[in-house]
Design an enzyme around this catalytic site. Sequence first.
Site: not given
Length: 189
Positions: A75, A78
């Site tokens: 991600c 993230c």
Amino acid sequence: MNLENPTSPESATPYQLRNLLVAIAAIVLTAALFFGFQVQQSGTSLDAVAAAALPIDVALANNKPTTIEFYADWCTSCQSMAADNLSLEKEYSDRMNFVMLNVDNTKWLPEMTKYRVDGIPRFIFLDPANKAIGDSTGAIPREIMAANIEAAIADRPLPYNSTSSDRISPVTETQAADISQPRDHGKKF
């Protein structure tokens, strides 16, 4: 004597110049890649943030408010928040629990279902009694995360409750494997 000899000094100069330029470009690109990887590796990684986080069972048992982050290594949102999240953990860990759960680990499916995780990063804020008091999804600026953390610590309503950014990585449910055989041809057993 052959006047069109390719090894004569007049004809070798353009080839040597071209080869020199190619060699210089290769050196510059190699250096750029090397330094680019060094800069990328020196940044805060999700592994560092996860290492600083508490196990969920410890966090839920110590009577402090908790922030649960659902994340994945792939991600990009993230990853972009990793440095800010690590600094928030360091700043508030004496008053707030920080838990990280990787959505790629099926061990966390019950928590993903309970908190309806359909995009990451997904942050769930819990009060000291482990009751959900708010959530945020996507890449959230550090100031907004800090304001929510401070409100949770002070037992006040979160100022940015149920916030969502446009930088979300979708999470899909794990599908059961197809166990039909190619030669079944629709047989009913």
